[in-house]
Design a protein around this motif. Structure first.
Motif, PDB file in Angstrom:
ATOM      1  N   PHE A  34      10.051  -9.007 -28.621  1.00  0.00           N
ATOM      2  CA  PHE A  34       9.326 -10.198 -29.043  1.00  0.00           C
ATOM      3  C   PHE A  34       8.020 -10.320 -28.260  1.00  0.00           C
ATOM      4  N   TYR A  36       5.818 -13.689 -27.078  1.00  0.00           N
ATOM      5  CA  TYR A  36       5.708 -15.139 -27.011  1.00  0.00           C
ATOM      6  C   TYR A  36       4.297 -15.487 -26.521  1.00  0.00           C
ATOM      7  N   LEU A  93      19.924  -8.307 -32.314  1.00  0.00           N
ATOM      8  CA  LEU A  93      20.504  -9.473 -32.991  1.00  0.00           C
ATOM      9  C   LEU A  93      21.227 -10.385 -32.002  1.00  0.00           C
ATOM     10  N   GLY A  94      20.615 -10.514 -30.841  1.00  0.00           N
ATOM     11  CA  GLY A  94      21.156 -11.461 -29.866  1.00  0.00           C
ATOM     12  C   GLY A  94      22.433 -11.014 -29.202  1.00  0.00           C
ATOM     13  N   SER A  95      22.763  -9.741 -29.300  1.00  0.00           N
ATOM     14  CA  SER A  95      24.020  -9.275 -28.711  1.00  0.00           C
ATOM     15  C   SER A  95      24.055  -9.468 -27.213  1.00  0.00           C
ATOM     16  N   GLY A  97      22.376 -12.027 -25.804  1.00  0.00           N
ATOM     17  CA  GLY A  97      22.480 -13.471 -25.648  1.00  0.00           C
ATOM     18  C   GLY A  97      21.384 -14.125 -24.859  1.00  0.00           C
ATOM     19  N   LEU A  99      17.002 -13.688 -23.319  1.00  0.00           N
ATOM     20  CA  LEU A  99      15.737 -12.970 -23.329  1.00  0.00           C
ATOM     21  C   LEU A  99      15.381 -12.527 -21.921  1.00  0.00           C
TER      22      LEU A  99
ATOM     23  N   GLN B  48      23.308 -19.608 -20.714  1.00  0.00           N
ATOM     24  CA  GLN B  48      23.345 -19.926 -22.129  1.00  0.00           C
ATOM     25  C   GLN B  48      24.662 -20.598 -22.456  1.00  0.00           C
ATOM     26  N   PRO B  97      23.662 -18.270 -30.720  1.00  0.00           N
ATOM     27  CA  PRO B  97      23.157 -17.325 -29.708  1.00  0.00           C
ATOM     28  C   PRO B  97      22.477 -16.098 -30.307  1.00  0.00           C
ATOM     29  N   GLU B  98      22.890 -15.705 -31.524  1.00  0.00           N
ATOM     30  CA  GLU B  98      22.328 -14.490 -32.120  1.00  0.00           C
ATOM     31  C   GLU B  98      20.916 -14.717 -32.636  1.00  0.00           C
ATOM     32  N   LEU B 100      18.045 -15.654 -31.531  1.00  0.00           N
ATOM     33  CA  LEU B 100      17.059 -15.857 -30.473  1.00  0.00           C
ATOM     34  C   LEU B 100      15.646 -15.956 -31.034  1.00  0.00           C
TER      35      LEU B 100
END
Lengths: 111, 114
Positions: A34, A36, A93-95, A97, A99, B48, B97-98, B100
């Motif tokens: 990403f 930002y 895919l956020g595995s 959880g 950043l 989180q 959570p996925e 983001l």
């Protein structure tokens, strides 16, 4: 170790000049990358993510897995692009959880 | 929707004291994350929470703790404050959570420890 490196603390260009903000990463697995941006006195906000392959405000970024890089580019900088830019990564895919952020690059576009 | 809100905006504490920071997520968002941003650095992940359960913890000492309430708001607590805890504390929320990439950040709480 999972890490994001932004080698430039400050990047100063003139309006109309091309811009490239560098980002290199270290991650074992399939990362999601990403960019930002934080404009003066505003909140941190997502600019773009590698999966979407979009161009946002004229900015693009391509994930280069061979060079483990995700550089942010814009062909013609505008004064309103002046801001703090952070590269970040996560598990796919956020595995993961969360950043992981780089230290950021301050972009200054001069008139 | 006002977006993610955090309180207080600024806070000054003395070494050894404890502090509680609060975060209200965007309506409908069930996941809340906390980050610490020291001056000159990028945000660093602390916790989180999702559906009131801790889903992840960063590399922070046990002096840092958090919780999430049934309305999905969250508190970050820091005990035995050290000078090095001075930072901007950011809260971010997302649907899950996925997602983001749909994580929205609050304005932050500026904590100064003297």
């Amino acid at each position: 170790a999972q890490r994001v490196t932004q080698p430039e603390k400050l990047l100063s260009v003139f309006k109309g000049a091309p811009v490239e903000l560098k980002c290199n990463y270290s991650y074992s697995g399939s990362p999601e990358l990403f960019w930002y941006v934080q404009y003066s006195r505003q909140r941190l906000q997502l600019l773009l993510r590698h999966i979407s392959r979009e161009s946002i405000k004229g900015f693009t970024a391509d994930l280069n897995k061979g060079e483990t890089s995700f550089h942010l580019k814009k062909p013609f900088a505008q004064e309103e692009d002046s801001a703090m830019y952070y590269c970040a990564l996560s598990g796919f895919l956020g595995s993961q959880g969360n950043l992981i952020f780089g230290k950021g690059t301050k972009l200054s576009v001069k008139p | 929707d006002a977006g993610v809100t955090q309180s207080p905006t600024h806070l000054i504490k003395t070494r050894g004291q404890h502090v509680t920071l609060r975060c209200s997520p965007i309506s409908g968002h069930k996941s809340v994350s906390w980050y610490q941003q020291v001056l000159g650095q990028g945000p660093q992940f602390i916790f989180q929470y999702y559906e009131k359960e801790e889903r992840g913890r960063g590399n922070f000492p046990d002096r840092f703790s958090a919780r999430q309430f049934p309305n999905y708001s969250s508190e970050l607590n820091v005990n035995a404050l050290l000078l090095g805890d001075s930072a901007l504390y950011l809260c971010a929320s997302s649907l899950s959570p996925e997602r983001l990439y749909e994580q929205y950040f609050g304005p932050g709480t500026r904590l100064t420890v003297t």
